[in-house]
Design an enzyme around this catalytic site. Structure first.
Site, PDB file in Angstrom:
ATOM      1  N   LEU A 101     -33.972  39.531  -1.448  1.00  0.00           N
ATOM      2  CA  LEU A 101     -34.037  40.036  -0.088  1.00  0.00           C
ATOM      3  C   LEU A 101     -33.607  41.489  -0.051  1.00  0.00           C
ATOM      4  O   LEU A 101     -32.751  41.912  -0.817  1.00  0.00           O
ATOM      5  CB  LEU A 101     -33.079  39.244   0.809  1.00  0.00           C
ATOM      6  CG  LEU A 101     -33.421  37.784   1.091  1.00  0.00           C
ATOM      7  CD1 LEU A 101     -32.297  37.119   1.859  1.00  0.00           C
ATOM      8  CD2 LEU A 101     -34.713  37.704   1.881  1.00  0.00           C
ATOM      9  N   GLU A 134     -29.094  32.852   9.835  1.00  0.00           N
ATOM     10  CA  GLU A 134     -28.236  31.843   9.216  1.00  0.00           C
ATOM     11  C   GLU A 134     -27.358  32.486   8.157  1.00  0.00           C
ATOM     12  O   GLU A 134     -27.694  33.545   7.623  1.00  0.00           O
ATOM     13  CB  GLU A 134     -29.053  30.677   8.642  1.00  0.00           C
ATOM     14  CG  GLU A 134     -30.024  31.068   7.558  1.00  0.00           C
ATOM     15  CD  GLU A 134     -30.882  29.898   7.055  1.00  0.00           C
ATOM     16  OE1 GLU A 134     -31.008  28.876   7.748  1.00  0.00           O
ATOM     17  OE2 GLU A 134     -31.424  30.033   5.946  1.00  0.00           O
ATOM     18  N   LYS A 136     -25.562  33.697   4.807  1.00  0.00           N
ATOM     19  CA  LYS A 136     -26.046  33.915   3.445  1.00  0.00           C
ATOM     20  C   LYS A 136     -24.974  33.403   2.491  1.00  0.00           C
ATOM     21  O   LYS A 136     -23.883  33.948   2.407  1.00  0.00           O
ATOM     22  CB  LYS A 136     -26.297  35.396   3.200  1.00  0.00           C
ATOM     23  CG  LYS A 136     -26.812  35.689   1.803  1.00  0.00           C
ATOM     24  CD  LYS A 136     -27.222  37.141   1.687  1.00  0.00           C
ATOM     25  CE  LYS A 136     -27.859  37.467   0.362  1.00  0.00           C
ATOM     26  NZ  LYS A 136     -27.093  37.067  -0.807  1.00  0.00           N
ATOM     27  N   ASP A 138     -23.126  32.598  -0.999  1.00  0.00           N
ATOM     28  CA  ASP A 138     -22.997  33.343  -2.247  1.00  0.00           C
ATOM     29  C   ASP A 138     -22.975  32.359  -3.410  1.00  0.00           C
ATOM     30  O   ASP A 138     -21.931  31.877  -3.823  1.00  0.00           O
ATOM     31  CB  ASP A 138     -21.705  34.153  -2.197  1.00  0.00           C
ATOM     32  CG  ASP A 138     -21.740  35.307  -3.164  1.00  0.00           C
ATOM     33  OD1 ASP A 138     -22.810  35.537  -3.762  1.00  0.00           O
ATOM     34  OD2 ASP A 138     -20.708  35.968  -3.333  1.00  0.00           O
ATOM     35  N   GLU A 194     -29.707  27.198  -2.237  1.00  0.00           N
ATOM     36  CA  GLU A 194     -28.596  27.764  -2.991  1.00  0.00           C
ATOM     37  C   GLU A 194     -27.721  26.660  -3.565  1.00  0.00           C
ATOM     38  O   GLU A 194     -27.382  25.705  -2.869  1.00  0.00           O
ATOM     39  CB  GLU A 194     -27.764  28.638  -2.046  1.00  0.00           C
ATOM     40  CG  GLU A 194     -26.950  29.694  -2.735  1.00  0.00           C
ATOM     41  CD  GLU A 194     -27.755  30.970  -3.033  1.00  0.00           C
ATOM     42  OE1 GLU A 194     -28.993  30.951  -2.907  1.00  0.00           O
ATOM     43  OE2 GLU A 194     -27.121  31.966  -3.411  1.00  0.00           O
ATOM     44  N   TYR A 244     -27.745  23.668  -0.637  1.00  0.00           N
ATOM     45  CA  TYR A 244     -28.255  23.802   0.730  1.00  0.00           C
ATOM     46  C   TYR A 244     -29.669  24.364   0.660  1.00  0.00           C
ATOM     47  O   TYR A 244     -29.928  25.300  -0.099  1.00  0.00           O
ATOM     48  CB  TYR A 244     -27.405  24.790   1.548  1.00  0.00           C
ATOM     49  CG  TYR A 244     -26.107  24.227   2.083  1.00  0.00           C
ATOM     50  CD1 TYR A 244     -25.692  22.922   1.812  1.00  0.00           C
ATOM     51  CD2 TYR A 244     -25.291  25.022   2.888  1.00  0.00           C
ATOM     52  CE1 TYR A 244     -24.503  22.435   2.315  1.00  0.00           C
ATOM     53  CE2 TYR A 244     -24.092  24.536   3.398  1.00  0.00           C
ATOM     54  CZ  TYR A 244     -23.699  23.244   3.098  1.00  0.00           C
ATOM     55  OH  TYR A 244     -22.521  22.777   3.599  1.00  0.00           O
ATOM     56  N   LYS A 310     -34.626  35.877   9.481  1.00  0.00           N
ATOM     57  CA  LYS A 310     -36.011  35.611   9.071  1.00  0.00           C
ATOM     58  C   LYS A 310     -36.885  35.468  10.307  1.00  0.00           C
ATOM     59  O   LYS A 310     -36.509  34.740  11.238  1.00  0.00           O
ATOM     60  CB  LYS A 310     -36.095  34.292   8.289  1.00  0.00           C
ATOM     61  CG  LYS A 310     -35.169  34.199   7.125  1.00  0.00           C
ATOM     62  CD  LYS A 310     -35.179  32.799   6.534  1.00  0.00           C
ATOM     63  CE  LYS A 310     -33.915  32.593   5.731  1.00  0.00           C
ATOM     64  NZ  LYS A 310     -33.809  31.258   5.175  1.00  0.00           N
ATOM     65  N   LYS A 334     -25.436  42.356   5.118  1.00  0.00           N
ATOM     66  CA  LYS A 334     -24.235  42.118   4.317  1.00  0.00           C
ATOM     67  C   LYS A 334     -22.964  42.391   5.108  1.00  0.00           C
ATOM     68  O   LYS A 334     -22.945  43.241   5.998  1.00  0.00           O
ATOM     69  CB  LYS A 334     -24.262  43.024   3.072  1.00  0.00           C
ATOM     70  CG  LYS A 334     -25.382  42.718   2.099  1.00  0.00           C
ATOM     71  CD  LYS A 334     -25.222  41.339   1.512  1.00  0.00           C
ATOM     72  CE  LYS A 334     -26.046  41.120   0.262  1.00  0.00           C
ATOM     73  NZ  LYS A 334     -25.637  41.859  -0.893  1.00  0.00           N
ATOM     74  N   CYS A 428     -22.515  68.716 -23.091  1.00  0.00           N
ATOM     75  CA  CYS A 428     -22.733  67.277 -23.155  1.00  0.00           C
ATOM     76  C   CYS A 428     -21.666  66.653 -24.068  1.00  0.00           C
ATOM     77  O   CYS A 428     -21.506  67.095 -25.207  1.00  0.00           O
ATOM     78  CB  CYS A 428     -24.124  66.988 -23.696  1.00  0.00           C
ATOM     79  SG  CYS A 428     -24.399  65.247 -24.059  1.00  0.00           S
ATOM     80  N   CYS A 431     -23.537  65.206 -27.446  1.00  0.00           N
ATOM     81  CA  CYS A 431     -24.229  65.976 -28.482  1.00  0.00           C
ATOM     82  C   CYS A 431     -23.805  67.433 -28.501  1.00  0.00           C
ATOM     83  O   CYS A 431     -24.261  68.198 -29.361  1.00  0.00           O
ATOM     84  CB  CYS A 431     -25.742  65.866 -28.321  1.00  0.00           C
ATOM     85  SG  CYS A 431     -26.399  66.758 -26.905  1.00  0.00           S
ATOM     86  N   CYS A 446     -27.853  67.268 -19.594  1.00  0.00           N
ATOM     87  CA  CYS A 446     -27.736  67.691 -20.982  1.00  0.00           C
ATOM     88  C   CYS A 446     -29.076  68.278 -21.398  1.00  0.00           C
ATOM     89  O   CYS A 446     -30.127  67.700 -21.116  1.00  0.00           O
ATOM     90  CB  CYS A 446     -27.395  66.481 -21.844  1.00  0.00           C
ATOM     91  SG  CYS A 446     -27.769  66.711 -23.581  1.00  0.00           S
ATOM     92  N   CYS A 452     -30.139  64.517 -28.515  1.00  0.00           N
ATOM     93  CA  CYS A 452     -28.965  63.882 -27.916  1.00  0.00           C
ATOM     94  C   CYS A 452     -29.028  62.371 -28.157  1.00  0.00           C
ATOM     95  O   CYS A 452     -29.893  61.689 -27.615  1.00  0.00           O
ATOM     96  CB  CYS A 452     -28.894  64.164 -26.424  1.00  0.00           C
ATOM     97  SG  CYS A 452     -27.483  63.367 -25.628  1.00  0.00           S
TER      98      CYS A 452
HETATM   99  S1  IVH Z   1     -33.978  33.226   2.339  1.00  0.00           S
HETATM  100  C1  IVH Z   1     -37.822  35.281  -0.136  1.00  0.00           C
HETATM  101  N1  IVH Z   1     -31.704  32.297   3.218  1.00  0.00           N
HETATM  102  O1  IVH Z   1     -29.875  35.407  -1.125  1.00  0.00           O
HETATM  103  C2  IVH Z   1     -36.392  34.933  -0.244  1.00  0.00           C
HETATM  104  N2  IVH Z   1     -31.708  33.340   1.077  1.00  0.00           N
HETATM  105  O2  IVH Z   1     -30.301  38.223  -1.812  1.00  0.00           O
HETATM  106  C3  IVH Z   1     -35.974  34.005   0.864  1.00  0.00           C
HETATM  107  N3  IVH Z   1     -29.525  33.315  -0.042  1.00  0.00           N
HETATM  108  O3  IVH Z   1     -32.274  34.934  -3.621  1.00  0.00           O
HETATM  109  C4  IVH Z   1     -34.517  33.769   0.785  1.00  0.00           C
HETATM  110  N4  IVH Z   1     -28.433  32.242   1.547  1.00  0.00           N
HETATM  111  O4  IVH Z   1     -30.454  33.142  -3.323  1.00  0.00           O
HETATM  112  C5  IVH Z   1     -32.329  32.937   2.201  1.00  0.00           C
HETATM  113  N5  IVH Z   1     -29.803  31.390   4.132  1.00  0.00           N
HETATM  114  C6  IVH Z   1     -30.407  32.010   3.124  1.00  0.00           C
HETATM  115  C7  IVH Z   1     -29.718  32.398   1.956  1.00  0.00           C
HETATM  116  C8  IVH Z   1     -30.406  33.078   0.952  1.00  0.00           C
HETATM  117  C9  IVH Z   1     -28.349  32.798   0.346  1.00  0.00           C
HETATM  118  C10 IVH Z   1     -29.728  34.037  -1.320  1.00  0.00           C
HETATM  119  C11 IVH Z   1     -30.929  33.615  -2.111  1.00  0.00           C
HETATM  120  C12 IVH Z   1     -31.717  34.880  -2.347  1.00  0.00           C
HETATM  121  C13 IVH Z   1     -30.664  35.911  -2.148  1.00  0.00           C
HETATM  122  C14 IVH Z   1     -31.257  37.244  -1.767  1.00  0.00           C
END
Ligand code: IVH
Length: 706
Positions: A101, A134, A136, A138, A194, A244, A310, A334, A428, A431, A446, A452
């Site tokens: 993304l 929604e 994200k 990790d 994920e 999920y 989305k 983020k 440099c 080198c 350089c 180099c």
């Molecule tokens: S939608 C076309 N929804 O974030 C990709 N991704 O930085 C559609 N991720 O590779 C992804 N939570 O692993 C989507 N609610 C969420 C997410 C999510 C985590 C991750 C996913 C993706 C990465 C992108």
């Protein structure tokens, strides 16, 4: 292997006629042989035997094991999951690529995301676009393939095109149904989502690990990755992981008309979705949700690093499509970077592949957002001067996501009395050549060029990196090793390594850190890359300004290495058609063209490329699916304002049909699509007697073949 002692039985001996000793030797032989065929099939795509012969090897192994259950080996093909441990996972090709993304950090990035969508779709500035928001998570993304409601395969994302087969490992992940519940799921259904570890599970795992002297994980993400990518699936089973669902890949039928419907369906079929999700109708609603999630972040049962937005309507998603590696219809917003204070011990200078010198802060190691940081970038000397960063200072550093940690500011109260301003280095460090700054340039470079060593090593590292030749087992460390041993000085040397090694008195397998297996694996990985796609090759050359996207564009425009090189030679004459054609490619401007032409004109580069090309089979770039389209291979120019399609959508559509989209009209142009308020381009097209279309005519023309 290959010993011919009395204990070895030939393949002809029936399992029931084997002595115990013979059976033991035979099982060892079969384990080796089947492993080799697995690797040939899965990793090198070069099977040596038919599927039927492979099956008969497996059956023979099973029959012997049935007779001598006490002889079943730990690495027996009957208990091995996926590929053999030492050889790694087998690979699965994603029929629909797994993308990443784009990122938004500031609120304005979100506004711009929506504005871009409206522009692309040719909508008014106030048009409402419903967006699902929604959290994200990790963790690691993972694809689950169901056929007729049964889980068939699971794969990691890998490089987006090919992932690792984790079918065995995923069986014990909470939230992965082995059979789908409810009704109405498509026959083929690939659900993506994920895999992650909850925070409480993570703490307990680390406690257990500590008690038994095992590895302690830095954060839940690392723990999840380390647990899922276990070659021994029983280890994964002992680690608490959760899945999920939030996206999909190949499906035999649509999953709904909107994201909200898809979420409902996923739940009915037995998946857990990412809560809370909210349908937002405006930037204000989106940002309010982002604020709420940010505030609730600390209380969540798992780590999240942002919020994903989305476009809700799937028909709009389809029209929006993708740019490079990310969808236009989604973005990850983020959370702000995490910061920490530490001591800056020393400023050192790193030399990049184009000779750029980058100052780097060497820090007293500190944990920021769960990761230990000991180096941070200082960008360039102006940045150091602007922030007056000095050795011995206490500094604030931050890291956001995968970005390289940065020094944000200096804590002046803590500055030592004898501290001195940073002195610019004009040579440099690698080198000793003069390092100079061109006017208007922020970077110092350089001037050592080919002499180099740092630049050569960096160029080689880039050459084998993931988006370039992607040679497994040939990473930064190994490149440096071979360079210092003078075995690899230029790219072509990589492909002569095995030959050289075979004749060497000190072959690789006898050197520290290497063994027979790792040396053979490396040579096989190199061999597998002799055949390479044109776009990867162009990217691998490391030409200034030519990233992955431009490399692909060049591959698509010129089709073959010969044609590319020939055109570059001719384009050196700025009056030539070849030059005009080059800067007419949408996405390539004069500055980029200068760097390209300079690269191909340089005598040394020409030699390196000749030498390399002799080792390779470069695949021509083939434009797929477009052969029966009326615009395939034609050059199109869009001019004026388009009503139905946004400009970018028009361009994307034409390209998908195999057309080249150019920025200006010339006698090489085949079609010109004229919108309202078109100016000089339309006039020029008329003068040249080209075929002109209105937007409506164009849409009819391209849909003519259905
Ligand atoms: S939608 C076309 N929804 O974030 C990709 N991704 O930085 C559609 N991720 O590779 C992804 N939570 O692993 C989507 N609610 C969420 C997410 C999510 C985590 C991750 C996913 C993706 C990465 C992108």
């Amino acid at each position: 292997m290959g010993d011919k002692s009395e204990n070895t039985a030939s393949m002809a001996t029936q399992p029931e006629d084997l002595s115990e000793e013979q059976a033991k030797a035979e099982l060892a032989r079969l384990a080796d042989e089947i492993l080799r065929h697995d690797a040939l099939y899965h990793q090198q795509d070069t099977p040596e035997i038919s599927d039927a012969d492979y099956d008969s090897l497996k059956r023979r192994n099973d029959a012997i094991e049935a007779r001598f259950p006490e002889l079943v080996r730990e690495d027996s093909p009957s208990v091995r999951v996926g590929a053999e441990p030492a050889a790694g996972f087998s690979k699965i090709r994603h029929s629909v690529p797994m993308l990443s993304l784009g990122n938004a950090f500031a609120d304005e990035d979100v506004t711009e995301f929506l504005a871009r969508i409206r522009r692309f779709l040719g909508l008014g500035e106030d048009a409402e676009i419903a967006v699902l928001a929604e959290p994200k998570i990790d963790g690691l993304s993972c694809a689950l393939r169901y056929e007729n409601g049964k889980l068939m395969h699971a794969a990691t994302r890998g490089d987006g095109s090919t992932g690792e087969d984790i079918t065995a490992n995923v069986q014990t992940v909470t939230g992965v149904p082995k059979t789908l519940s409810g009704t109405g799921w498509p026959t083929v259904l690939e659900i993506r989502g994920e895999v992650f570890m909850r925070r409480d599970d993570f703490r307990q795992l680390n406690e257990r690990q500590e008690a038994r002297g095992g590895k302690i994980f830095a954060n839940p993400r690392n723990a999840a990755a380390g647990s899922l990518r276990q070659l021994d699936a029983t280890i994964t089973a002992s680690r608490p992981l959760t899945f999920y669902a939030y996206a999909w890949g190949e499906v035999s039928e649509p999953l709904g008309q909107t994201m909200m419907q898809v979420r409902e369906n996923m739940t009915r079929w037995g998946f857990t979705i990412n809560e809370p999700g909210r349908l937002c109708e405006s930037v204000e609603e989106i940002l309010a949700f982002y604020g709420e999630i940010g505030a609730a972040r600390a209380e969540m049962p798992h780590d999240i690093d942002g919020v994903v937005y989305k476009v809700d309507r799937l028909d709009l998603q389809e029209r929006l499509g993708f740019v490079s590696r990310a969808p236009r219809w989604a973005i990850a917003h983020k959370f702000p970077a995490e910061q920490a204070e530490t001591l800056l011990r020393e400023i050192t200078i790193q030399v990049g592949r184009t000779g750029a010198l980058t100052p780097v802060a060497n820090l007293e190691p500190i944990t920021v957002g769960g990761v230990v940081v000991s180096r941070a970038t200082l960008h360039n000397e102006d940045e150091i001067a602007r922030k007056d960063i000095r050795e011995g200072d206490r500094v604030v550093i931050q890291r956001a996501g995968d970005v390289i940690p940065q020094v944000v500011s200096v804590l002046l109260d803590h500055r030592p009395k004898d501290s001195e301003p940073f002195k610019v280095r004009e040579v440099c460090p690698e080198c000793g050549s003069a390092a100079i700054r061109e006017t208007d340039e922020a970077v110092r470079r350089c001037t050592g060029g080919l002499i180099c060593p740092a630049q050569s090593v960096e160029r080689l590292k880039h050459f084998v990196s993931r988006n370039a030749f992607d040679i497994e087992g040939l990473g930064d460390k190994q490149v440096k090793f071979f360079f210092e041993k003078e075995l690899i000085k230029k790219p072509g040397d990589i492909f002569r390594l095995a030959d050289k090694d075979a004749k060497s008195l000190t072959p690789l397998r006898k050197q520290a850190g290497w063994g027979k297996q790792s040396a053979e694996n490396l040579f096989a990985a190199i061999e597998a890359r002799r055949q390479i796609s044109l776009d990867r090759l162009i990217f691998a050359l490391g030409i200034r300004q030519i990233g992955q996207t431009t490399a692909r564009l060049l591959a698509k425009t010129y089709g073959s290495l010969e044609k590319l090189r020939d055109t570059m030679d001719r384009a050196n004459d700025r009056e030539s058609d070849a030059y005009e054609e080059l800067i007419n490619v949408d996405g390539i401007g004069p500055a980029m063209a200068d760097d390209l032409l300079a690269f191909f004109a340089e005598q040394h580069n020409r030699e390196v490329l000749d030498d390399l090309a002799a080792e390779l089979a470069v695949e021509d770039y083939v434009v797929e699916e477009a052969s029966d389209s009326p615009v395939s291979g034609k050059t199109v120019v869009f001019t004026g304002k388009l009503e139905t399609l946004g400009r970018s959508e028009a361009k994307a559509k034409a390209e998908a049909l195999g057309a080249k989209v150019a920025g200006s009209v010339s006698k090489k142009t085949d079609f010109v699509v004229v919108g309202t308020d078109a100016g000089s381009k339309a006039r020029k097209a008329e003068e040249l007697g080209l075929t002109l279309f209105s937007e409506l005519e164009w849409l009819e023309f391209i849909s003519a073949e259905g």
